[in-house]
Design a protein around this motif. Structure first.
Motif, PDB file in Angstrom:
ATOM      1  N   ASP A 168      15.194  11.628  -6.264  1.00  0.00           N
ATOM      2  CA  ASP A 168      14.535  11.592  -5.224  1.00  0.00           C
ATOM      3  C   ASP A 168      13.329   9.708  -4.994  1.00  0.00           C
ATOM      4  O   ASP A 168      12.142  10.343  -5.579  1.00  0.00           O
ATOM      5  CB  ASP A 168      13.632  13.191  -5.034  1.00  0.00           C
ATOM      6  N   ALA A 169      13.415   9.356  -4.800  1.00  0.00           N
ATOM      7  CA  ALA A 169      12.949   7.647  -4.470  1.00  0.00           C
ATOM      8  C   ALA A 169      12.547   7.118  -3.160  1.00  0.00           C
ATOM      9  O   ALA A 169      13.433   7.985  -2.506  1.00  0.00           O
ATOM     10  CB  ALA A 169      13.696   6.826  -5.030  1.00  0.00           C
ATOM     11  N   LEU A 170      11.649   6.681  -2.812  1.00  0.00           N
ATOM     12  CA  LEU A 170      10.761   6.296  -1.570  1.00  0.00           C
ATOM     13  C   LEU A 170      11.197   4.738  -1.597  1.00  0.00           C
ATOM     14  O   LEU A 170      11.352   3.875  -2.605  1.00  0.00           O
ATOM     15  CB  LEU A 170       9.737   6.663  -1.284  1.00  0.00           C
ATOM     16  N   VAL A 171      13.079   4.706  -1.038  1.00  0.00           N
ATOM     17  CA  VAL A 171      13.150   2.939  -0.626  1.00  0.00           C
ATOM     18  C   VAL A 171      12.210   2.126   0.129  1.00  0.00           C
ATOM     19  O   VAL A 171      12.301   2.812   1.340  1.00  0.00           O
ATOM     20  CB  VAL A 171      14.778   2.885  -0.639  1.00  0.00           C
ATOM     21  N   LEU A 172      11.513   0.673  -0.592  1.00  0.00           N
ATOM     22  CA  LEU A 172      10.637  -0.034   0.566  1.00  0.00           C
ATOM     23  C   LEU A 172      11.783  -0.983   0.717  1.00  0.00           C
ATOM     24  O   LEU A 172      11.661  -1.813  -0.145  1.00  0.00           O
ATOM     25  CB  LEU A 172       9.516   0.097  -0.150  1.00  0.00           C
ATOM     26  N   ARG A 173      11.986  -1.653   1.918  1.00  0.00           N
ATOM     27  CA  ARG A 173      12.928  -2.671   1.876  1.00  0.00           C
ATOM     28  C   ARG A 173      13.014  -3.891   2.469  1.00  0.00           C
ATOM     29  O   ARG A 173      12.371  -2.464   4.056  1.00  0.00           O
ATOM     30  CB  ARG A 173      14.204  -2.533   1.719  1.00  0.00           C
ATOM     31  N   GLY A 174      12.480  -4.497   2.324  1.00  0.00           N
ATOM     32  CA  GLY A 174      11.243  -6.039   2.941  1.00  0.00           C
ATOM     33  C   GLY A 174      12.216  -6.691   3.851  1.00  0.00           C
ATOM     34  O   GLY A 174      13.791  -7.392   3.056  1.00  0.00           O
ATOM     35  N   THR A 175      11.604  -7.312   4.749  1.00  0.00           N
ATOM     36  CA  THR A 175      13.066  -8.931   4.926  1.00  0.00           C
ATOM     37  C   THR A 175      12.400  -9.937   3.856  1.00  0.00           C
ATOM     38  O   THR A 175      12.361  -9.678   3.174  1.00  0.00           O
ATOM     39  CB  THR A 175      12.177  -9.579   6.463  1.00  0.00           C
ATOM     40  N   LEU A 176      14.007 -10.280   4.266  1.00  0.00           N
ATOM     41  CA  LEU A 176      14.251 -11.282   2.245  1.00  0.00           C
ATOM     42  C   LEU A 176      13.828 -12.950   3.595  1.00  0.00           C
ATOM     43  O   LEU A 176      14.650 -13.577   2.405  1.00  0.00           O
ATOM     44  CB  LEU A 176      15.558 -11.261   2.210  1.00  0.00           C
ATOM     45  N   GLU A 177      13.308 -12.709   4.387  1.00  0.00           N
ATOM     46  CA  GLU A 177      12.922 -14.159   4.661  1.00  0.00           C
ATOM     47  C   GLU A 177      11.895 -15.271   3.642  1.00  0.00           C
ATOM     48  O   GLU A 177      11.475 -14.316   3.337  1.00  0.00           O
ATOM     49  CB  GLU A 177      12.401 -14.005   6.496  1.00  0.00           C
ATOM     50  N   TRP A 222       0.918  -0.678  -0.060  1.00  0.00           N
ATOM     51  CA  TRP A 222       0.231  -0.027  -0.065  1.00  0.00           C
ATOM     52  C   TRP A 222       1.099   1.714   0.292  1.00  0.00           C
ATOM     53  O   TRP A 222       0.305   1.788  -0.478  1.00  0.00           O
ATOM     54  CB  TRP A 222      -1.066   0.071   1.563  1.00  0.00           C
ATOM     55  N   ARG A 223       2.174   1.094   0.566  1.00  0.00           N
ATOM     56  CA  ARG A 223       2.907   3.065   0.572  1.00  0.00           C
ATOM     57  C   ARG A 223       3.555   2.689  -0.528  1.00  0.00           C
ATOM     58  O   ARG A 223       3.492   4.427  -0.815  1.00  0.00           O
ATOM     59  CB  ARG A 223       4.326   1.997   1.665  1.00  0.00           C
ATOM     60  N   ALA A 224       3.334   1.834  -1.272  1.00  0.00           N
ATOM     61  CA  ALA A 224       4.226   1.918  -2.533  1.00  0.00           C
ATOM     62  C   ALA A 224       3.004   2.520  -3.510  1.00  0.00           C
ATOM     63  O   ALA A 224       3.336   3.551  -4.487  1.00  0.00           O
ATOM     64  CB  ALA A 224       5.099   0.770  -3.398  1.00  0.00           C
ATOM     65  N   ILE A 225       1.868   1.666  -3.437  1.00  0.00           N
ATOM     66  CA  ILE A 225       0.901   2.401  -4.345  1.00  0.00           C
ATOM     67  C   ILE A 225       0.452   3.778  -3.785  1.00  0.00           C
ATOM     68  O   ILE A 225       0.474   4.847  -5.098  1.00  0.00           O
ATOM     69  CB  ILE A 225      -0.383   1.372  -4.360  1.00  0.00           C
ATOM     70  N   GLU A 226       0.389   3.822  -2.350  1.00  0.00           N
ATOM     71  CA  GLU A 226      -0.255   5.877  -2.668  1.00  0.00           C
ATOM     72  C   GLU A 226       1.158   6.450  -2.511  1.00  0.00           C
ATOM     73  O   GLU A 226       0.861   7.720  -3.318  1.00  0.00           O
ATOM     74  CB  GLU A 226       0.024   5.678  -1.410  1.00  0.00           C
ATOM     75  N   ALA A 227       2.359   5.793  -3.158  1.00  0.00           N
ATOM     76  CA  ALA A 227       3.207   6.860  -3.647  1.00  0.00           C
ATOM     77  C   ALA A 227       3.195   7.539  -5.253  1.00  0.00           C
ATOM     78  O   ALA A 227       3.402   8.155  -5.625  1.00  0.00           O
ATOM     79  CB  ALA A 227       4.395   6.624  -2.995  1.00  0.00           C
ATOM     80  N   THR A 249       5.421  12.149 -13.842  1.00  0.00           N
ATOM     81  CA  THR A 249       5.341  10.591 -13.760  1.00  0.00           C
ATOM     82  C   THR A 249       5.691  10.084 -12.819  1.00  0.00           C
ATOM     83  O   THR A 249       6.445   9.807 -12.753  1.00  0.00           O
ATOM     84  CB  THR A 249       5.451  10.521 -14.981  1.00  0.00           C
ATOM     85  N   PRO A 250       4.698   8.956 -12.226  1.00  0.00           N
ATOM     86  CA  PRO A 250       5.553   7.714 -11.197  1.00  0.00           C
ATOM     87  C   PRO A 250       6.413   7.148 -11.829  1.00  0.00           C
ATOM     88  O   PRO A 250       6.363   6.395 -13.274  1.00  0.00           O
ATOM     89  CB  PRO A 250       4.298   7.285 -10.652  1.00  0.00           C
ATOM     90  N   VAL A 251       7.411   5.980 -11.030  1.00  0.00           N
ATOM     91  CA  VAL A 251       8.152   5.605 -11.423  1.00  0.00           C
ATOM     92  C   VAL A 251       8.141   4.762 -10.306  1.00  0.00           C
ATOM     93  O   VAL A 251       8.856   5.086  -9.307  1.00  0.00           O
ATOM     94  CB  VAL A 251       9.863   5.648 -11.985  1.00  0.00           C
ATOM     95  N   LEU A 252       8.175   3.284 -11.145  1.00  0.00           N
ATOM     96  CA  LEU A 252       8.664   2.144  -9.813  1.00  0.00           C
ATOM     97  C   LEU A 252       9.624   1.548 -10.262  1.00  0.00           C
ATOM     98  O   LEU A 252       9.194   0.650 -11.458  1.00  0.00           O
ATOM     99  CB  LEU A 252       7.227   1.205  -9.643  1.00  0.00           C
TER     100      LEU A 252
END
Length: 718
Positions: free
Chosen positions: A220-229, A37-42, A197-200
């Motif tokens: 200027d990018a929002l970085v969303l980094r999650g666990t790799l488990e 959701w954070r990515a879609i919202e951004a 224009t959004p970029v992912l």
């Protein structure tokens, strides 16, 4: 709704719409993860640039499909805004594109792809884009610099793009394990996008250095980094003594691996041999390499998706390009050169099943294979400068025309040109390549640092195979996962599921299979292009009176069976020695098989001649003598050569011909003997690499009167 100030209620309404699209895409019980959701919202509300570094199976594709649906529906559009253009997804492989097109259709999203396999549809697709009929367009990074696409399609596409998605974004970074220079062309695409224009960008395999590099290139990018488990994966390593034991282990254990899966190999030859052996043991498997026809690759992909086969035996050509959530296992015959690459490949398994087995069977030959691929890195500065000096600003030169100028194999030459193109020093045009005249600097320090990073990765992969601690934790730390901890499932954390035992029956079958000798040597039919410019006046077809016949060799240097034995004899630094008895027996086996059955010679050889060798004269002479004695053939002698090189492999065919053209001479006593022959000459050498030594030595024999020439080598490269 304005993007400067969007209320919480409005954001909540957008989220409810996003959840509805996700349910269409993934099922009625699907719920967005918080970072999804954070990515879609951004992207949709704030029109930002986002980098998602999330494990395979996390749902990165859901982010861009949901965002696409919302943008195309105008959910956050301001009054007077034109409709959002299509989402453009830059994706590395056709297989992945096919998966994505099918996934998009499930959500009611109309997706099309532009690639080299559908050139006749480009005009139709472009018209559909103009008419607003395409929601998602998938293209390969290579397409970005195709002259027609770059000049005629890309400017309009960039201006109308509603969302740009860079899939497998680690390819952007030369610090990454799978750097592709064509991805760097995205900078041009980014520069042509309208404001807001959004970029992912998405990837599952990026350590901190690669993440920072990609984020910097995005801006200027929002970085969303999650666990790799990956709590479904059970990792294991088995140390087996040789290729026969590894194939035998597979034959014994493949039925014990649940479901269907992927068996990765490091080379095309190993994939082909492994698939052939497993089929001989009754397993339904298919090979998947860069040398397999696209239609056959598609059929193999579909058979695995439909569980009609037990496994795909694949090289990294499959790599990122396959999506099967219920994949039950991944086995590696040979270790990839990077733990990050390894994590990326094993991450294909266990996405929609409770348990998936991941087994690594490393080999002693892995390091030599890594060394070979490392040798294909960016060339030294003098070779780069020679290419830049040869190019002009207004007269394009093709890659083939450059080959007589620079001693690089074509794939490496093309990689170098792509990097120079991205750097602005050259430009690809319809006729080939031109120089721009822009100043260019050879970044020695950066290339050295990248090479050192590759060496460190290789050593780390060796340490992974040897570690006694948790293997999943080891891999996650390699990717700088701050939440890395012991998994409790791998062979070091719990009782291993498999041992290294191989049944006598399977081992005997594998040894017999790998002990079979004999591969074809295909003769050249055409001279390389561009030789006239270098002073050698041959071109077009090689004349019938100068051609050699198809030949044979004991095996390839990359073979699972004979490869290691052959490399020990014919490598540039191998000591010169007589032919060992085991290989002498293999030579006899190949000659016997050549005399009858499929692809047999039309006429038995009448005499033997050897090729002059600067590296291994004793070895070559002993091969020829053995053949002459066993076949009761006259040994006529050795061709002399004026070539003073090391007989090592050359960069490309043009360079090899330039080095050896007219270098071979037929001694008078050999020429005299040729007059009385009524059958072919068997021409003997230790190694056939480019194939041109045999062609030019055979040409000398033909011009001296040999009725025909049959080439025979101990080994062929590749």
């Amino acid at each position: 709704m304005t993007r400067d100030k969007v209320s919480e209620a409005e954001r909540l309404a957008v989220r409810e719409c996003a959840e509805e699209v996700l349910r269409r895409l993934a099922g009625e019980h699907a719920v967005l993860r918080e970072d999804q959701w954070r990515a879609i919202e951004a992207l949709v509300v704030d029109r930002r640039r986002v980098l998602c570094v999330q494990r395979t199976g996390w749902g990165k594709s859901a982010v861009y499909f949901v965002a696409t649906a919302l943008l195309r529906d105008g959910i956050t559009a301001e009054p007077g805004d034109p409709p959002a253009g299509p989402t453009v997804i830059v994706s590395p492989l056709l297989a992945l594109m096919r998966n994505q097109v099918e996934a998009a259709a499930r959500a009611g999203i109309r997706a099309r792809t532009i690639n080299s396999a559908n050139l006749d549809e480009w005009g139709e697709i472009t018209a559909e884009i103009r008419n607003g009929e395409v929601d998602v367009l998938l293209i390969s990074p290579e397409r970005l610099n195709n002259p027609d696409f770059r000049d005629n399609v890309l400017p309009g596409l960039a201006a109308s793009t509603g969302l740009l998605v860079v899939d497998e974004a680690h390819c952007v970074s030369d610090w990454g394990h799978d750097f592709r220079p064509d991805y760097r062309r995205l900078r041009t695409f980014l520069a042509g996008l309208p404001g807001l224009t959004p970029v992912l960008a998405t990837t599952a395999t990026a350590n901190s250095r690669v993440t920072a590099d990609v984020a910097e290139q995005l801006g200027d990018a929002l970085v969303l980094r999650g666990t790799l488990e990956r709590d479904s994966l059970r990792l294991a390593v088995l140390d087996l003594p040789n290729p026969a034991h590894r194939l035998g282990w597979l034959a014994d254990h493949l039925d014990r691996l649940t479901g269907s899966g992927i068996i990765y190999t490091l080379t095309v030859a190993a994939a082909t041999e492994t698939a052939e052996f497993l089929r001989s043991r009754g397993f339904p498997v298919a090979s998947y390499t860069g040398q397999v026809e696209d239609s056959d690759r598609r059929a193999a992909e579909q058979d695995l998706l439909d569980n009609k086969i037990k496994a795909l035996v694949a090289t990294s050509a499959l790599g990122m390009g396959f999506d099967k959530p219920d994949l039950g296992f991944v086995v590696h015959l040979g270790a990839p050169p990077s733990p990050i690459a390894y994590y990326q490949q094993v991450g294909r398994a266990g996405r929609a099943v409770e348990h998936a087995e991941v087994v690594l069977l490393p080999g002693a030959e892995d390091v030599a294979i890594w060394r070979y691929f490392a040798s294909l890195a960016f060339p030294p500065e003098e070779q780069v400068r020679s290419v830049l000096a040869a190019l002009s600003p207004d007269r394009p030169l093709s890659t083939q025309a450059l080959e007589p100028i620079v001693d690089l194999r074509r794939a490496r030459l093309e990689l170098m040109l792509k990097v120079l193109d991205v750097d602005g020093a050259v430009r690809r045009t319809r006729g080939g390549w031109t120089v721009t005249g822009e100043p260019w600097t050879y970044d020695t320090a950066r290339l050295r640092r990248v090479a050192e990073a590759r060496t460190t990765e290789q050593q780390t992969m060796i340490e992974y195979a040897r570690t006694t601690s948790c293997r999943m934790e080891f891999l996650r730390r390699c990717l700088d996962d701050p939440e890395a901890k012991a998994c409790g499932r791998c062979d070091n954390c719990a009782d291993p599921l498999f041992d290294a035992e191989v049944s006598p029956e399977a081992l005997t079958a594998a040894q017999a299979f790998l002990g079979h000798a004999g591969v074809d040597i295909s003769p050249k039919k055409l001279w390389p292009t561009g030789l006239a410019a270098a002073g050698v006046s041959v071109k077009g077809k090689i004349g019938p009176s100068e051609q050699i016949l198809p030949g044979r060799a004991v095996g390839r240097l990359s073979d699972l069976g004979w490869g290691g034995r052959l490399r020990a004899l014919v490598a540039p630094d191998a000591p010169d020695a007589e032919l060992p008895d085991d290989l002498a027996a293999a030579v006899v086996e190949v000659l016997k098989a050549w005399s009858h059955g499929d692809n047999s010679w039309d006429q038995r050889p009448a005499a033997v001649v050897s090729v002059a060798s600067n590296r291994h004269p004793r070895l070559v002479a002993s091969i020829a003598d053995r053949i002459a004695k066993v076949g009761r053939l006259p040994m006529l002698g050795t061709l002399t050569s004026t070539h003073q090189g090391d007989d090592g492999p050359r960069g490309n065919s043009a360079q090899r011909v330039l080095a050896l053209h007219d270098a071979f001479s037929v001694p008078p006593e050999v020429a005299e003997s040729l007059k009385d022959l009524t059958g072919p000459v068997l021409l003997v050498d230790d190694l056939a690499d480019s194939g041109w030594t045999m062609v030019l030595a055979g040409r000398a024999l033909r011009k001296a009167g040999a009725p025909a020439v049959l080439p025979f080598a101990l080994a062929v490269a590749g």
